[in-house]
Each structure stands twice: as C-alpha cells, then as structure tokens.
Design a protein around this motif. Structure first.
Motif, PDB file in Angstrom:
ATOM      1  N   LEU A   1       0.712  -1.154   0.071  1.00 29.12           N
ATOM      2  CA  LEU A   1      -0.173  -0.054   0.061  1.00 29.12           C
ATOM      3  C   LEU A   1       0.595   1.319  -0.106  1.00 29.12           C
ATOM      4  O   LEU A   1       0.504   2.092  -0.766  1.00 29.12           O
ATOM      5  N   ALA A   2       1.987   1.372   0.758  1.00 25.74           N
ATOM      6  CA  ALA A   2       2.563   2.537   1.075  1.00 25.74           C
ATOM      7  C   ALA A   2       3.101   3.016  -0.668  1.00 25.74           C
ATOM      8  O   ALA A   2       3.177   4.162  -1.086  1.00 25.74           O
ATOM      9  N   ASP A   3       3.955   2.021  -1.372  1.00 29.85           N
ATOM     10  CA  ASP A   3       4.239   2.188  -2.727  1.00 29.85           C
ATOM     11  C   ASP A   3       3.396   2.538  -3.577  1.00 29.85           C
ATOM     12  O   ASP A   3       3.347   3.513  -4.374  1.00 29.85           O
ATOM     13  N   ILE A   4       2.077   1.720  -3.579  1.00 31.25           N
ATOM     14  CA  ILE A   4       1.012   1.974  -4.500  1.00 31.25           C
ATOM     15  C   ILE A   4       0.294   3.316  -4.300  1.00 31.25           C
ATOM     16  O   ILE A   4      -0.027   3.946  -5.192  1.00 31.25           O
ATOM     17  N   ARG A   5       0.180   3.978  -3.117  1.00 30.06           N
ATOM     18  CA  ARG A   5      -0.253   5.124  -2.748  1.00 30.06           C
ATOM     19  C   ARG A   5       0.631   6.074  -3.434  1.00 30.06           C
ATOM     20  O   ARG A   5       0.129   7.333  -3.979  1.00 30.06           O
ATOM     21  N   LEU A   6       1.939   6.143  -3.442  1.00 27.82           N
ATOM     22  CA  LEU A   6       2.806   7.102  -3.970  1.00 27.82           C
ATOM     23  C   LEU A   6       2.987   6.846  -5.779  1.00 27.82           C
ATOM     24  O   LEU A   6       3.273   7.666  -6.253  1.00 27.82           O
ATOM     25  N   TYR A   7       2.968   5.538  -6.069  1.00 25.72           N
ATOM     26  CA  TYR A   7       3.483   5.456  -7.405  1.00 25.72           C
ATOM     27  C   TYR A   7       2.685   4.772  -8.158  1.00 25.72           C
ATOM     28  O   TYR A   7       2.708   4.514  -9.451  1.00 25.72           O
ATOM     29  N   GLY A   8       1.612   4.167  -7.439  1.00 24.31           N
ATOM     30  CA  GLY A   8       0.539   3.175  -8.305  1.00 24.31           C
ATOM     31  C   GLY A   8       1.170   1.776  -8.476  1.00 24.31           C
ATOM     32  O   GLY A   8       2.004   1.623  -7.757  1.00 24.31           O
ATOM     33  N   CYS A   9       0.374   1.018  -9.371  1.00 26.60           N
ATOM     34  CA  CYS A   9       1.019  -0.323  -9.626  1.00 26.60           C
ATOM     35  C   CYS A   9       2.177  -0.451 -10.367  1.00 26.60           C
ATOM     36  O   CYS A   9       2.236   0.248 -11.427  1.00 26.60           O
ATOM     37  N   PRO A  10       3.064  -1.201 -10.080  1.00 23.09           N
ATOM     38  CA  PRO A  10       4.143  -1.084 -10.607  1.00 23.09           C
ATOM     39  C   PRO A  10       4.240  -1.671 -12.019  1.00 23.09           C
ATOM     40  O   PRO A  10       4.969  -1.162 -13.234  1.00 23.09           O
ATOM     41  N   VAL A  11       3.293  -2.674 -12.450  1.00 28.21           N
ATOM     42  CA  VAL A  11       3.027  -3.137 -13.447  1.00 28.21           C
ATOM     43  C   VAL A  11       2.194  -2.277 -14.365  1.00 28.21           C
ATOM     44  O   VAL A  11       2.549  -1.957 -15.474  1.00 28.21           O
TER      45      VAL A  11
END
Length: 197
Positions: free
Chosen positions: A90-100
């Motif tokens: 969640l922390a990364d998704i909140r900042l950058y979205g889904c990596p794929v």
C-alpha cells in the motif's frame, strides 16, 4: 550482488518511482554510485536496461506466484494472496501506483517496442488467476473472472495513487474478499437446476 545486478535493481526502482522516460543514465549511475564509463560497460542503451528490468520483474512474479501456489491450501486461499498484495504494498502503491500498470501504461503511450514484454507481466497474473478459478470449478467463466479481479485490483491501485486514501483500499480489499466467497462452481458450465413450478 554484482554491479550489473545493482544497476538493474536501481533502474527498476527509478523506473517505478520516476517513470521510464524521466529516468536517465545519469540518474541510474549516480544512484548506483558508479562512473558513466563503468555503466556503459554493462549496458549500452536505456532499452537494454529496460529489457533487463522487465526480465527481472517477470522472474520475481513467477517466484511470487509459485510461493502463493505452495502456501495456499485451496484456490480461494491462493487468490486471497493476490488480493492482499494491495495492502502489503500500500505505501508504494499510494505514492506510485501499481508497478506493472504504471510501466505498461507508459510504454503504451510511448509506443515503445518493449510494451508487449511488459504486458506479459499482466498475462502471468491472468493465467495464474484463471487456473485458480478453474480449480474452483468455474469452467469457461474462469478467464472472465480472472480478468474481472485483475481489472478491479488495477482500478483500486490507480485510485489509491490518485486519492491517497488507505481506508478506501482496505475497504475495496475486503469487498474483493467477500466477492470471492460468492464465486461458486455454478458460475461455470454446469447446468443449473430447474426451479419447480
């Protein structure tokens, strides 16, 4: 970890956080802490780095799917691992979205030649989810169910980045878990019993 692996790891992070187009050789070399000359010894173009990043992501995705398959004692339990990834990251998704999703979208906009290879990451998830739904007895509906869940998770990741709303993500994850409990073999090809009149 050797220099080449460190370059790929760093590029992977920067492509995710800054985007492929906005990440330069200089950004990667500086983050790795190597000279441009040493950098070019390993990679001549940014596209070569992208190919290595995509290959690394594919290998990690296969490993993750294998781990979920091994740890889940039922297809429903394994699918729950996929759903929970939204909370775990969640922390990364909140900042950058889904990596794929972010990479495939960017490469599609650029008309980049590696977009099909990046899209293959989604195919790995689709095929794995389809197999889980088949094991649940969902028959021909399995692929549609896999795409529905994949699409919903991508939508949640996009809105998580847009609205920065953790409570929304957690609520959506609970709803996807509840939806999974309603998916039954009668969504498959098996004929439904007729109602008595």
């Amino acid at each position: 970890m050797d220099t080449r692996e460190r370059i790929v790891e760093t590029a992977d992070q920067l492509f995710y956080q800054q985007g492929f187009e906005h990440t330069s050789f200089a950004h990667i070399a500086e983050a790795v802490g190597i000279s441009r000359g040493n950098f070019y010894h390993h990679f001549k173009t940014k596209d070569e780095i992208l190919d290595a990043v995509i290959a690394t992501r594919q290998a990690r995705t296969r490993d993750m799917l294998s781990a979920w398959t091994a740890q889940g004692n039922s297809p429903q339990a394994r699918i729950r691992c996929f759903i929970q990834i939204l909370v775990h990251n969640l922390a990364d998704i909140r900042l950058y979205g889904c990596p794929v999703g972010s990479l495939t979208t960017e490469l599609a906009k650029l008309g980049h030649g590696s977009r099909d290879e990046a899209n293959a990451l989604f195919t790995l998830f689709r095929e794995w989810l389809r197999e889980q739904f088949r094991e649940m007895g969902c028959g021909k509906a399995s692929d549609a169910l896999a795409m529905h869940l994949l699409g919903r998770s991508q939508g949640v990741a996009t809105l998580a980045a847009a609205f920065q709303d953790d409570a929304f993500v957690r609520s959506e994850v609970r709803q996807m878990q509840a939806w999974l409990d309603t998916v039954a073999p009668d969504t498959a090809d098996a004929p439904r019993p007729r109602r008595k009149r």
